[in-house]
Every structure is written in C-alpha cells, then in structure tokens.
Write a protein that holds these residues in place. Structure first.
Motif, PDB file in Angstrom:
ATOM      1  N   ALA A 273       3.664 -60.518 -46.852  1.00  0.00           N
ATOM      2  CA  ALA A 273       4.981 -60.923 -46.346  1.00  0.00           C
ATOM      3  C   ALA A 273       6.041 -60.386 -47.291  1.00  0.00           C
ATOM      4  N   ASP A 274       7.302 -60.530 -46.906  1.00  0.00           N
ATOM      5  CA  ASP A 274       8.400 -59.941 -47.676  1.00  0.00           C
ATOM      6  C   ASP A 274       9.288 -60.981 -48.363  1.00  0.00           C
ATOM      7  N   HIS A 275       9.183 -62.233 -47.960  1.00  0.00           N
ATOM      8  CA  HIS A 275       9.952 -63.355 -48.530  1.00  0.00           C
ATOM      9  C   HIS A 275       9.511 -64.589 -47.781  1.00  0.00           C
ATOM     10  N   GLY A 276      10.146 -65.713 -48.016  1.00  0.00           N
ATOM     11  CA  GLY A 276       9.864 -66.909 -47.239  1.00  0.00           C
ATOM     12  C   GLY A 276      11.002 -67.222 -46.281  1.00  0.00           C
ATOM     13  N   ASN A 277      10.739 -68.134 -45.345  1.00  0.00           N
ATOM     14  CA  ASN A 277      11.789 -68.695 -44.487  1.00  0.00           C
ATOM     15  C   ASN A 277      11.275 -70.034 -43.974  1.00  0.00           C
ATOM     16  N   ASP A 278      11.220 -70.987 -44.883  1.00  0.00           N
ATOM     17  CA  ASP A 278      10.608 -72.288 -44.610  1.00  0.00           C
ATOM     18  C   ASP A 278      11.370 -73.017 -43.503  1.00  0.00           C
ATOM     19  N   PRO A 279      10.738 -73.224 -42.344  1.00  0.00           N
ATOM     20  CA  PRO A 279      11.449 -73.869 -41.232  1.00  0.00           C
ATOM     21  C   PRO A 279      11.704 -75.354 -41.446  1.00  0.00           C
ATOM     22  N   THR A 280      11.186 -75.913 -42.551  1.00  0.00           N
ATOM     23  CA  THR A 280      11.481 -77.316 -42.863  1.00  0.00           C
ATOM     24  C   THR A 280      12.592 -77.434 -43.902  1.00  0.00           C
ATOM     25  N   HIS A 281      13.100 -76.302 -44.396  1.00  0.00           N
ATOM     26  CA  HIS A 281      14.105 -76.290 -45.455  1.00  0.00           C
ATOM     27  C   HIS A 281      15.504 -76.506 -44.866  1.00  0.00           C
ATOM     28  N   THR A 282      16.458 -76.857 -45.712  1.00  0.00           N
ATOM     29  CA  THR A 282      17.839 -77.019 -45.258  1.00  0.00           C
ATOM     30  C   THR A 282      18.471 -75.659 -44.986  1.00  0.00           C
ATOM     31  N   GLY A 283      19.544 -75.645 -44.215  1.00  0.00           N
ATOM     32  CA  GLY A 283      20.259 -74.402 -43.935  1.00  0.00           C
ATOM     33  C   GLY A 283      19.464 -73.470 -43.044  1.00  0.00           C
ATOM     34  N   THR A 284      19.860 -72.198 -43.033  1.00  0.00           N
ATOM     35  CA  THR A 284      19.191 -71.224 -42.161  1.00  0.00           C
ATOM     36  C   THR A 284      18.789 -69.965 -42.924  1.00  0.00           C
ATOM     37  N   ASP A 285      18.875 -70.003 -44.249  1.00  0.00           N
ATOM     38  CA  ASP A 285      18.643 -68.812 -45.056  1.00  0.00           C
ATOM     39  C   ASP A 285      17.152 -68.625 -45.347  1.00  0.00           C
ATOM     40  N   HIS A 286      16.810 -67.399 -45.809  1.00  0.00           N
ATOM     41  CA  HIS A 286      15.478 -67.158 -46.335  1.00  0.00           C
ATOM     42  C   HIS A 286      15.219 -68.078 -47.524  1.00  0.00           C
ATOM     43  N   THR A 287      13.954 -68.205 -47.909  1.00  0.00           N
ATOM     44  CA  THR A 287      13.587 -68.999 -49.075  1.00  0.00           C
ATOM     45  C   THR A 287      12.851 -68.113 -50.081  1.00  0.00           C
ATOM     46  N   ARG A 288      13.105 -68.388 -51.350  1.00  0.00           N
ATOM     47  CA  ARG A 288      12.577 -67.589 -52.460  1.00  0.00           C
ATOM     48  C   ARG A 288      11.128 -68.015 -52.726  1.00  0.00           C
ATOM     49  N   GLU A 289      10.175 -67.212 -52.219  1.00  0.00           N
ATOM     50  CA  GLU A 289       8.767 -67.616 -52.279  1.00  0.00           C
ATOM     51  C   GLU A 289       7.839 -66.483 -52.701  1.00  0.00           C
ATOM     52  N   LYS A 290       6.671 -66.898 -53.161  1.00  0.00           N
ATOM     53  CA  LYS A 290       5.561 -65.976 -53.335  1.00  0.00           C
ATOM     54  C   LYS A 290       5.069 -65.567 -51.937  1.00  0.00           C
ATOM     55  N   VAL A 291       4.309 -64.483 -51.873  1.00  0.00           N
ATOM     56  CA  VAL A 291       3.793 -64.032 -50.582  1.00  0.00           C
ATOM     57  C   VAL A 291       2.275 -63.868 -50.656  1.00  0.00           C
ATOM     58  N   PRO A 292       1.599 -63.957 -49.506  1.00  0.00           N
ATOM     59  CA  PRO A 292       0.144 -63.786 -49.508  1.00  0.00           C
ATOM     60  C   PRO A 292      -0.242 -62.326 -49.668  1.00  0.00           C
ATOM     61  N   PHE A 293      -1.435 -62.114 -50.187  1.00  0.00           N
ATOM     62  CA  PHE A 293      -2.020 -60.774 -50.249  1.00  0.00           C
ATOM     63  C   PHE A 293      -3.473 -60.898 -49.821  1.00  0.00           C
ATOM     64  N   LEU A 294      -3.766 -60.327 -48.663  1.00  0.00           N
ATOM     65  CA  LEU A 294      -5.134 -60.272 -48.154  1.00  0.00           C
ATOM     66  C   LEU A 294      -5.503 -58.803 -48.000  1.00  0.00           C
ATOM     67  N   ALA A 295      -6.604 -58.395 -48.588  1.00  0.00           N
ATOM     68  CA  ALA A 295      -7.063 -57.007 -48.477  1.00  0.00           C
ATOM     69  C   ALA A 295      -8.502 -57.015 -47.969  1.00  0.00           C
ATOM     70  N   TYR A 296      -8.714 -56.387 -46.809  1.00  0.00           N
ATOM     71  CA  TYR A 296     -10.036 -56.442 -46.173  1.00  0.00           C
ATOM     72  C   TYR A 296     -10.455 -55.079 -45.642  1.00  0.00           C
ATOM     73  N   SER A 297     -11.719 -54.764 -45.837  1.00  0.00           N
ATOM     74  CA  SER A 297     -12.345 -53.599 -45.214  1.00  0.00           C
ATOM     75  C   SER A 297     -13.735 -54.008 -44.747  1.00  0.00           C
ATOM     76  N   PRO A 298     -14.176 -53.486 -43.595  1.00  0.00           N
ATOM     77  CA  PRO A 298     -15.544 -53.783 -43.153  1.00  0.00           C
ATOM     78  C   PRO A 298     -16.596 -53.361 -44.178  1.00  0.00           C
ATOM     79  N   SER A 299     -16.228 -52.455 -45.087  1.00  0.00           N
ATOM     80  CA  SER A 299     -17.187 -51.992 -46.096  1.00  0.00           C
ATOM     81  C   SER A 299     -17.298 -52.921 -47.296  1.00  0.00           C
ATOM     82  N   MET A 300     -16.445 -53.924 -47.387  1.00  0.00           N
ATOM     83  CA  MET A 300     -16.489 -54.839 -48.539  1.00  0.00           C
ATOM     84  C   MET A 300     -17.738 -55.715 -48.486  1.00  0.00           C
TER      85      MET A 300
END
Length: 397
Positions: A328-355
């Motif tokens: 992901a590129d940032h957060g946007n917590d739909p439970t947060h106040t206002g309508t702005d993006h939220t400053r968050e960590k992002v997930p990293f998933l890396a997958y290959s059928p060969s793993m």
C-alpha cells in the motif's frame, strides 16, 4: 539465488496496517486502517490474503493467522515526509520526499492564486474548498452552466481540480484552464502534486455525471526512479490504474486505465496471461477514493472482499518464475476523524509459486525496498541519489 521473469506489484491504495511512530505529528495517533476495518466487520472474509500471510504480519480480529503462510510477509515504514499517494509511490521506486506536498484542505486555495487563475483563464472561480467531486457538482454545476464560471475545488490530497461541463464549458477549454493552473501551481508556495480536469455531463442537479475524459497534470518525479532503470534496460514496464498519472508516464512502456479496482484486477489477470519480461505495476484506487476518504467501513471491507476474490483468480495465473508483491502507499483509516489520509505503515507480501515457504520479515524502514528488490532481481542498480536496499536474498529462496 532465484531470479524472477515477471514481477507484479499491486498497491491496495490506502491499506495501512498501523500507525507510524510519528503518526501523532500528523494528527493520526492510533490509526490502523486494516485493523479497525477487521474489528468492525462481522464475518470478514479475505481467504486469499489470509493464506498469503496478511493476518500473520498484522493481528486481525476474526481472521486467523495462517499456520504456514505462503508469502514472505512484514511491514514497511515510510521514510518520506507526508502521507499522500505520490509520496508513497515515488518512495517505493526510490525517491525520498523530504518536504511534504502541500494540501489546501482547510481553507481552499489562497486568494492570490485564485486571482491569478481568474485573470489568466478569463473565468470567475466558484467553489474553492475541499469537497466531494459529486457533491460539488450538485451544489455548483447549474451555476457554472448558467454563468460560464469555473468550479475549482480540492480534497485531502495535494490536488487542484477543475470541473467543466463538456457541452457548455467544453473539453478543450477545460484542458486549457488546467494547463494554466498547472503552470501557476509550479510555484513553491502553491505547488500541488496534481491538477485534475474533471469533465461532466448533465444539465440539472441529480443528473450530473463525471465522464471518462478526466485528465491529470502531474508533477514529474524529481529524479530517476527504478522504473526508468527497468525501461532503459529494455524491460517491459506495464502500468494499471493511476500509476501513469502518479509518475506522469515516466519509465513506463505501456499503460492501462482502470474503471474501478475490480476492473484493475481483471486487467492484471489478463496481463498475467501474456508473455512479458519485467514489471507490471498496479494501483487500485477505489479503497481510498470511494471508502477511505468517505469514512465508510462497510464499503471498504466489501471492496477488500471483492479484491480477495479476484486475487484468487490472479494467483492461478502465476508461473513458477513470477513474483507477486502486495503493498500500500499510505493509510486512510475509515474510523478516523476527518477525511484525510492517515500516516501508517504498509503491508508487504511477496509470493511466488516457487517459494518453499513464506517467512516473517523484520519491519523495514522504507517503502523503497520494493524498487531496490525489483531492480536487483533483473541485475540492475538503482539510480544515483535514491534510497532502499534489496531484500531479494530473503524472498528468493
């Protein structure tokens, strides 16, 4: 070390996984987009993300961690200042933003900018506030049609948007005005990430509809990115969704516009059926635009479930020498106040059928590990002045 022939990087736009250490400085203490969605959604079903390891990298209420997650999984912290789309994507490809792009959410654009825009375009500006693109049409489009005035508005992003009725204002005139706005907003004090032409049709409230003739006037990246390196080496660099706009076409060999996030995944599935050598870079924007900014937890959860179903179809198309990265590129917590993006960590998933197995990766200090890992895979070096260290050796086993 295993090298991959094709890499698919899918950005679930705004799917943050918990507050950054400095989130409080942005007014975002306690934010957690994915965690809070899971907490407030009964029977939340994301089986494909679950088996890849999404609940292993981040505790999710109602979603059990996989006993043997298929993907290498972890969290990425943002090194750049800011929490917007361009900052996040540019960092993924190696550019660190030290001064956040400006937003004009609270008070609209300064009078000096509006005055110059009116003078240069010949149109009086109406609106000049942060608003939903559909709501502002219902409020002001009839006035624009009757008077020839020009609707200008912004959002929580670093954008200046101009609406124009295709029949009365005209597409060419709308694009001309946007080009003037882009020129004006190159000044440091007014600089925005994008100027967006927002054409629409209809003649009265309740009937207005935005058309597909939208055009983005983006800033070019301030330096070379991983995308430039890949393209210069003769590799395919295929984009889906907003990627073209975010990078102003830089470093791409093919671009595909998407009508929705589901459509974006359908396009990605079709691309996976083709032979290519290089990167397919995908942005799925509906999570952010339709649900995050509008603080709609139910809509966001349902969009994730739709994505997960398409992800299941996509996984069937992956070959042994393919690599999938989901982030992901940032957060946007739909439970947060206002309508702005939220400053968050992002997930990293890396997958290959060969793993052989997915491993838990330690939290990493920049999104730029993505670009560095991709270029390393193809035996290339990141451009001078970029950030990020490859973790290919940790995921290509």
């Amino acid at each position: 070390m295993k090298k991959y022939n094709r890499i698919f990087t899918i950005v679930i736009d705004s799917l943050g996984v918990g507050a950054m250490p400095d989130a409080a400085q942005y007014g975002d203490a306690g934010c957690d987009t994915l965690g809070h969605i899971a907490e407030r959604t009964e029977n939340f079903q994301i089986p494909n993300l679950q088996k890849l390891g999404m609940a292993n990298l981040h505790t999710l209420q109602g979603v059990e961690p996989a006993e043997k997650p298929l993907a290498c999984h972890g969290k990425l912290r943002e090194a750049s200042k800011g929490k917007d789309t361009m900052t996040g994507h540019w960092e993924m490809m190696g550019l660190q933003i030290t001064t956040p792009f400006q937003t004009f959410t609270e008070h609209g654009f300064p009078p000096e900018l509006i005055s110059e825009l009116e003078k240069r375009t010949g149109h009086k500006v109406i609106g000049n506030k942060s608003a939903s693109g559909t709501a502002i049409l219902d409020e002001l489009a009839e006035e624009e049609i009757a008077t020839g005035h020009m609707i200008v508005y912004t959002s929580a992003d670093s954008v200046l948007q101009i609406c124009g009725n295709e029949e009365t204002f005209g597409l060419d005139e709308l694009y001309r005005c946007c080009e003037i706005a882009r020129e004006l907003t190159m000044k440091d004090e007014w600089k925005v990430g994008r100027v967006i032409a927002r054409p629409y049709v209809g003649r009265k409230k309740g009937e207005f509809k935005r058309t597909s003739n939208r055009h983005d006037y983006a800033l070019k990246p301030f330096g070379r990115t991983a995308l430039n390196v890949l393209k210069d080496a003769g590799l395919d660099v295929i984009s889906v969704g907003k990627i073209y706009d975010i990078f102003d076409g830089e470093g791409l060999t093919e671009s595909n516009k998407s009508k929705s996030s589901v459509h974006g995944m359908e396009q990605t599935i079709e691309i996976a059926k083709r032979d290519f050598h290089g990167l397919c870079f995908v942005n799925l924007v509906d999570f952010d635009a339709l649900w995050g900014h509008r603080r709609n937890v139910k809509g966001y959860a349902e969009e994730l479930e739709r994505f997960d179903a398409k992800l299941g179809e996509f996984l069937k198309e992956l070959k042994e020498d393919d690599l999938l990265i989901i982030t992901a590129d940032h957060g946007n917590d739909p439970t947060h106040t206002g309508t702005d993006h939220t400053r968050e960590k992002v997930p990293f998933l890396a997958y290959s059928p060969s793993m052989r197995e997915g491993v838990h990766l330690k939290e990493t200090d920049t999104f730029a590990v993505i670009g560095a890992t991709i270029t390393d895979n193809f035996g290339l070096k990141m451009p001078e002045g970029t950030i990020g260290t490859s973790i290919l050796d940790k995921i290509a086993k």
